[in-house]
Each structure stands twice: as C-alpha cells, then as structure tokens.
Scaffold this motif. Structure first.
Motif, PDB file in Angstrom:
ATOM      1  N   ALA A   1       0.589  -1.261   0.044  1.00 37.19           N
ATOM      2  CA  ALA A   1       0.110  -0.050  -0.031  1.00 37.19           C
ATOM      3  C   ALA A   1       0.821   1.272   0.000  1.00 37.19           C
ATOM      4  N   GLU A   2       0.284   2.289  -0.204  1.00 31.65           N
ATOM      5  CA  GLU A   2       0.985   3.793  -0.232  1.00 31.65           C
ATOM      6  C   GLU A   2       1.642   3.931   1.275  1.00 31.65           C
ATOM      7  N   PRO A   3       2.823   4.268   1.197  1.00 27.70           N
ATOM      8  CA  PRO A   3       3.500   4.245   2.664  1.00 27.70           C
ATOM      9  C   PRO A   3       2.885   5.392   3.510  1.00 27.70           C
ATOM     10  N   ILE A   4       2.806   5.373   4.862  1.00 28.82           N
ATOM     11  CA  ILE A   4       2.637   6.186   5.933  1.00 28.82           C
ATOM     12  C   ILE A   4       4.105   6.509   6.472  1.00 28.82           C
ATOM     13  N   VAL A   5       4.348   7.972   6.320  1.00 34.99           N
ATOM     14  CA  VAL A   5       5.572   8.473   6.570  1.00 34.99           C
ATOM     15  C   VAL A   5       5.485   9.397   7.801  1.00 34.99           C
ATOM     16  N   VAL A   6       6.356   8.984   8.615  1.00 29.72           N
ATOM     17  CA  VAL A   6       6.400   9.361  10.246  1.00 29.72           C
ATOM     18  C   VAL A   6       7.722   9.955  10.623  1.00 29.72           C
ATOM     19  N   GLY A   7       8.029  10.722  11.360  1.00 30.53           N
ATOM     20  CA  GLY A   7       9.420  11.156  11.949  1.00 30.53           C
ATOM     21  C   GLY A   7       9.957   9.797  12.503  1.00 30.53           C
ATOM     22  N   PHE A   8      11.355   9.717  12.820  1.00 28.19           N
ATOM     23  CA  PHE A   8      11.916   8.549  13.415  1.00 28.19           C
ATOM     24  C   PHE A   8      11.336   8.387  15.005  1.00 28.19           C
ATOM     25  N   ASP A   9      11.389   9.582  15.391  1.00 32.41           N
ATOM     26  CA  ASP A   9      11.256   9.718  17.173  1.00 32.41           C
ATOM     27  C   ASP A   9       9.840   9.394  17.384  1.00 32.41           C
ATOM     28  N   GLU A  10       8.761   9.523  16.178  1.00 34.77           N
ATOM     29  CA  GLU A  10       7.454   9.298  16.477  1.00 34.77           C
ATOM     30  C   GLU A  10       6.925   7.870  16.315  1.00 34.77           C
ATOM     31  N   VAL A  11       7.810   6.829  16.372  1.00 37.46           N
ATOM     32  CA  VAL A  11       7.560   5.253  16.447  1.00 37.46           C
ATOM     33  C   VAL A  11       7.458   4.932  17.536  1.00 37.46           C
ATOM     34  N   PRO A  12       6.386   4.446  18.061  1.00 39.15           N
ATOM     35  CA  PRO A  12       6.146   3.943  19.357  1.00 39.15           C
ATOM     36  C   PRO A  12       6.783   2.638  19.444  1.00 39.15           C
ATOM     37  N   ARG A  13       7.807   2.466  20.877  1.00 36.46           N
ATOM     38  CA  ARG A  13       8.664   1.426  21.117  1.00 36.46           C
ATOM     39  C   ARG A  13       8.356   0.660  22.261  1.00 36.46           C
ATOM     40  N   THR A  14       8.926  -0.471  22.416  1.00 35.61           N
ATOM     41  CA  THR A  14       8.866  -0.835  23.926  1.00 35.61           C
ATOM     42  C   THR A  14       9.872  -0.804  24.312  1.00 35.61           C
ATOM     43  N   GLY A  15      10.031  -1.172  25.882  1.00 36.11           N
ATOM     44  CA  GLY A  15      11.458  -0.945  26.583  1.00 36.11           C
ATOM     45  C   GLY A  15      12.499  -1.565  26.047  1.00 36.11           C
ATOM     46  N   THR A  16      12.523  -2.394  24.964  1.00 39.52           N
ATOM     47  CA  THR A  16      13.756  -3.065  24.301  1.00 39.52           C
ATOM     48  C   THR A  16      13.770  -2.463  22.768  1.00 39.52           C
ATOM     49  N   GLY A  17      12.953  -1.349  22.673  1.00 38.96           N
ATOM     50  CA  GLY A  17      13.281  -1.024  21.241  1.00 38.96           C
ATOM     51  C   GLY A  17      12.458  -1.294  20.167  1.00 38.96           C
ATOM     52  N   LYS A  18      11.438  -2.679  20.646  1.00 37.24           N
ATOM     53  CA  LYS A  18      10.754  -3.297  19.327  1.00 37.24           C
ATOM     54  C   LYS A  18       9.662  -2.221  19.098  1.00 37.24           C
ATOM     55  N   ILE A  19       9.318  -2.095  17.794  1.00 44.52           N
ATOM     56  CA  ILE A  19       8.205  -1.548  17.473  1.00 44.52           C
ATOM     57  C   ILE A  19       6.858  -2.011  17.879  1.00 44.52           C
ATOM     58  N   ARG A  20       6.102  -0.916  18.271  1.00 48.26           N
ATOM     59  CA  ARG A  20       4.691  -1.468  18.888  1.00 48.26           C
ATOM     60  C   ARG A  20       3.785  -1.390  17.743  1.00 48.26           C
ATOM     61  N   ARG A  21       3.623  -2.519  17.173  1.00 44.08           N
ATOM     62  CA  ARG A  21       2.552  -2.537  15.685  1.00 44.08           C
ATOM     63  C   ARG A  21       1.316  -2.289  15.932  1.00 44.08           C
ATOM     64  N   GLU A  22       0.915  -2.829  17.130  1.00 46.13           N
ATOM     65  CA  GLU A  22      -0.610  -2.552  17.574  1.00 46.13           C
ATOM     66  C   GLU A  22      -0.920  -1.304  17.551  1.00 46.13           C
ATOM     67  N   GLU A  23       0.117  -0.382  18.159  1.00 41.69           N
ATOM     68  CA  GLU A  23      -0.281   0.887  18.327  1.00 41.69           C
ATOM     69  C   GLU A  23      -0.105   1.837  17.077  1.00 41.69           C
ATOM     70  N   LEU A  24       0.531   1.181  16.089  1.00 49.54           N
ATOM     71  CA  LEU A  24       0.551   1.934  14.683  1.00 49.54           C
ATOM     72  C   LEU A  24      -0.663   1.580  14.120  1.00 49.54           C
ATOM     73  N   ARG A  25      -1.213   0.343  14.346  1.00 46.15           N
ATOM     74  CA  ARG A  25      -2.231   0.098  13.552  1.00 46.15           C
ATOM     75  C   ARG A  25      -3.455   0.807  14.127  1.00 46.15           C
ATOM     76  N   ARG A  26      -3.509   1.084  15.587  1.00 50.44           N
ATOM     77  CA  ARG A  26      -4.483   1.892  16.169  1.00 50.44           C
ATOM     78  C   ARG A  26      -4.409   3.151  15.308  1.00 50.44           C
ATOM     79  N   ARG A  27      -3.247   3.940  15.487  1.00 48.44           N
ATOM     80  CA  ARG A  27      -3.104   5.185  15.045  1.00 48.44           C
ATOM     81  C   ARG A  27      -3.506   5.589  13.568  1.00 48.44           C
ATOM     82  N   TYR A  28      -3.127   4.398  12.741  1.00 46.03           N
ATOM     83  CA  TYR A  28      -3.024   4.949  11.290  1.00 46.03           C
ATOM     84  C   TYR A  28      -3.951   4.078  10.560  1.00 46.03           C
TER      85      TYR A  28
END
Length: 537
Positions: free
Chosen positions: A497-524
């Motif tokens: 699909a067409e990409p959603i572009v965000v700033g690097f520091d806007e990506v929600p991450r866990t305490g070990t730096g993993k991307i919180r994909r469900e939070e991205l799904r909720r947002r976008y």
C-alpha cells in the motif's frame, strides 16, 4: 543439600559467592550507578556484593520482608540488577519494570503485582495521570533513589541500616518477575525460579567455547535493559568466564559511547537492535569509528537489519569478525543461534532472497517443531507453520494470568507465536509473528530488503491487512520520504500500500526498542482487520 542448592542459584547470594571466590574483574560504567553516593565509574565484584548487602539493609529498614514484592522502575542502569539481588537476598520477589514503559502499562503491571515497595526515581514518581494520581498510589510504600518526593521514602534516610540475615529462595520457588515486551498491549509478568533463570537459561553460555563465548582477554561492552531476564543470565556468564574488562553501558548516545570506546576499545559488543541503530553513525564515519577492534557483535531481543549487520562488520578491522544472532524468547531463553560473517553480510538482500535463518536448536537442550496453526499437527520440513519449542529453561508461568499462559503452553511444548519454516538440516527460518503474517510472504523479510535500499536512519514496519496489501509505516529522520527512492526500493517486491511517513522519534517502541505494531495499527489503520488471530502474542 537444600542450603547448598540455594547458595548455588539464588541471585541474592550470587555476588557474595563470586567475591569470596576471588573474582577480580573491573567494570567500567558510562555513568555512576544511581544507588552510589560516591559516584564511582569503576567498580569490582566486591563492590557489587557490598552494594547488594547495603541495599538489602535499606529494603529491610523500609519494611520489606520475605515473600513481599518489590517493584523496580527507574532509569536504565546496572543497579537494577543489584536492587533485584538485594530484594531476593532477604526473600522478597523483585518485579522488574523497564523505565521506558508507558505510564498506562506501568500502572497495569503495578496493579497486578501489588508491591509492598516501589523503588523509583524523581522523574517517574512525579509524573501525574489525568486524574492527578502518581505511581506512589500503587504500592504500600515508595522509595526514591535521587531527589526528595512528597510521601516517598528516600535512599539517604535508610543508607547504613543494619544488614539483615539472608533468606534465600529455594531452587523451585518464585524468585523474580520480569515483563514481556508488550508489542501488542499490556505486557505479561513472567515468573522465574532460580533453577530456571540461572540453573538453565544461563548454563549454556557459561562454557568456554571460543570464539562464540567470552575469552579471558576480551573487552566486553554491553548495552542492555537491566530489568530483563537476559541481564541476569548475562552477568552470571560474565562472572563465570571472566573476560579482562567489562563496559556497562546505560546509554547508546554516540557522544557518550565514543570517548569511552576510544579509551577502552571493545572486542565483543552485545546490544539491542535500537542501540546498533543509534551507533551506526559512528560505524559509518571512518574518523569516529570505534569498532575496529571488535571480533564479535551479538544482538538480542529482535531482528537486526541486514544493512546494520553489514555496516558494523565492515567497520571492524579484525581479520574474521562475526555477528552472533540469537533466537529466543523471554519465557524460554535461547532457542537457537547462528553466525553471520563479513562475506555473507556484504551480499545485498536481493542477492540472497528468502526469510532470515535464525539458527539451529541448541543440541540436547532445545527441540523445535513447526505445526499447522489450526490443528497443531507437525507440517513437513520446508512448509510454514507455528514454531513450537521444548526446552528445560521454560519459565513457570505468567503472574496472575494463567489463562494467557495456557494459550501458549501445550504440554511440554511452548507456542512461540512465530510463523517459521524448519529446513531439512534443522535450521529455523523466521517469517513473521502470527499476528502480522500474510500467507505467501514474509513482512520481516520485506522490511529487511526495503531498509537495505533506503538511506541511513530509515525504518520500516509493514502492517498486514486482511484482504489487501501490507501497509508500510516508514520512519525517517525528518518525517519526509523521497518518493523516487521509495519507488526504486519497492521495485520487484510484492504489492504494498501507499506508505505512511512519520518521524523516526514518532514510532512507538517497547522498553527493548521493538516497534509497537498494534499501536501503529490503532493510530493509522482505523480498525482495519489483520490476517492473524493474535492468540499467541
């Protein structure tokens, strides 16, 4: 016999034992420990043992007794390990929470754990929720390590308290709670016993097996969330194998790392993928490169991009540097391991297509099978399915959430929640988490290929959507994406699909730096359905 077993595995007595055995290693810190009033940046094993004894007195004076739970939620540093050891030494159960957890997750975990004492710092204790409440309301008592906080005890007022007699935990007793990454919601609290955490998880890496374990002449640098179970198995192995020098890093800021690595060049580095991403600018700059002496890089907790592996192996001037890539989960410890050489890493991802090999099961210690997600029956080698593991190191449960545990524990087997392939030679190839898997493709592989063809400091998370192509969320340094560069990067790949572009520091991450994909799904994605069930996350 019982006392001897307790002496062997309980973390509360571990540093005393190592100090009495004459361990003389020096540990250099990128900043002083938050529990150290002297502010030292060099400590030894005897200092660690003294910290644990002193802190056990502080906790005891604050009212902690055997069987109580002590939550540790503070800025990341090695003193998290020492605080846990101090609690365990007097029979209490440390509840280790990453200082990077979002407030809603911390509050949920504190409600579940019901700690007698919360050990934290001014920054976290003074944050207020929308209703005006603070974290102090979630524990009977609160202890602040740095500044004074209203209604909280202070470290200074109890420092120097009498050292209580040890009350070590039995090998089969609950010793510690740590949390899962929480990529899909509120993390789970994992229950560890001494026998599982130190007796099994740490056992394999305590063997002298150069070049894959520490050598006596190594200078080891570690970047780690010190509340994680990995920190406790790691320190066990370090104090067993006794490398010459250890750098305990609390921060991967290049401006912090560069001068310390210049003074103490590391030969082995273990770090999270997010730490390697932050340090990549040093590896790419020949004038600032501080990785020339490294013979082995090790990564844990999440997949590392191929381009990152290539960058660091090329930055090393060692004749034969390797990247040690481990596969495992918090609930099981290590399940497999593989090594990547500089020659292999310098192949582009499109020259070596296919899902990432994450290693073979540890011989005589781990068994792996791949099963049909519907029937749980084994599938033939080469076909994708759910990855199941059987290991003696599997933890004993999720604290106060038996139903979530029972979803994943199938007899002696553990449902990892990963979709993978087992090859004829026994290697495991990882495709995706089940919750984000699209049949016929690997989002993890596509992310790796995309990042390999985009400029530095670009990150990609593909979100699987039922009935449509995956949606790329592309993180860039400035929140902008060169569309022509994106078009070239996606050439020849499956439809996206067409990409959603965000700033690097806007990506929600866990305490070990993993991307919180469900939070991205909720947002976008506004409630778009995913193809996976999410039952085993």
């Amino acid at each position: 016999m019982r006392n001897r077993q307790l002496w062997k595995y309980d973390i509360g007595l571990f540093f005393d034992r190592r100090a009495e055995q004459g361990a003389s290693m020096l540990f250099r810190l990128d900043r002083p420990l938050d529990i150290d009033p002297i502010g030292r940046t060099v400590i030894d094993v005897a200092d660690m043992a003294e910290f644990v004894r002193r802190l056990s007195g502080v906790l005891h004076a604050a009212g902690v007794r055997s069987g109580d739970r002590v939550a540790v939620f503070k800025a990341n540093h090695f003193d998290c390990v020492l605080l846990a050891a101090a609690a365990s030494r007097i029979g209490a159960i440390p509840v280790m929470l990453s200082g990077l957890l979002p407030d809603d997750a911390v509050r949920a975990l504190l409600r579940r754990a019901e700690p007698k004492l919360l050990v934290s710092d001014h920054q976290r204790l003074t944050r207020e929720a929308e209703d005006g409440s603070t974290l102090s309301s979630f524990a009977e008592q609160t202890l602040c390590l740095d500044k004074e906080v209203p209604d909280a005890l202070s470290l200074a007022e109890f420092d120097g308290a009498a050292e209580p007699a040890p009350v070590p935990r039995g090998n089969g007793e609950l010793m510690m709670l740590t949390h899962t990454s929480g990529t899909t919601g509120v993390p789970k609290l994992i229950m560890y016993t001494p026998a599982k955490l130190q007796g099994q998880m740490a056992r394999l890496e305590c063997r002298h097996l150069p070049p894959i374990t520490y050598r006596r002449d190594d200078s080891v640098a570690v970047f780690m969330p010190y509340v994680h179970a990995r920190a406790f198995t790691w320190i066990y192995s370090v104090l067993t194998l006794s490398p010459a020098k250890v750098l305990l890093m609390s921060d991967s800021d290049p401006e912090v790392v560069q001068p310390l690595f210049r003074e103490h060049p590391p030969t082995v580095i273990e770090a999270l993928p997010i730490d390697y991403a932050r340090l990549e600018e040093l590896a790419l700059d020949s004038r600032r490169n501080v990785f020339s002496s490294v013979r082995m890089f090790a990564s844990t907790f999440d997949a590392v991009y191929w381009s990152t592996i290539r960058t660091f192996l090329n930055a090393s001037r060692h004749r034969f540097p390797v990247w040690r890539y481990g596969y495992g989960q918090s609930e099981t410890g290590g399940l497999g391991m593989t090594f990547i050489t500089r020659r292999t890493a310098n192949r582009r991802r499109d020259q070596k297509p296919g899902p990432r090999v994450v290693g073979r099961p540890m011989p005589t210690f781990v068994q792996i099978k791949v099963v049909d997600p519907q029937t749980f029956r084994p599938v033939p080698n080469g076909r994708p399915g759910l990855v199941f593991a059987r290991t003696k190191a599997r933890c004993v449960g999720y604290y106060r959430e038996p139903e979530r545990w029972n979803e994943k524990a199938v007899g002696e087997w553990w449902n990892t929640g990963d979709i993978g392939i087992k090859t004829r030679t026994g290697s495991v190839k990882l495709l995706d988490r089940e919750v984000n898997h699209v049949p016929g493709m690997s989002c993890l592989e596509l992310e790796d290929v995309l990042v390999d063809h985009l400029p530095e400091r670009h990150d990609v998370a593909l979100l699987a959507v039922s009935g449509g192509p995956p949606v790329p969320v592309v993180a860039t340094p400035d929140g902008r994406l060169d569309r022509e560069r994106w078009r070239r990067a996606t050439r020849g790949l499956p439809e996206l699909a067409e990409p959603i572009v965000v700033g690097f520091d806007e990506v929600p991450r866990t305490g070990t730096g993993k991307i919180r994909r469900e939070e991205l799904r909720r947002r976008y994605l506004d409630g778009a359905e995913r193809p996976g069930t999410g039952r085993w996350t």
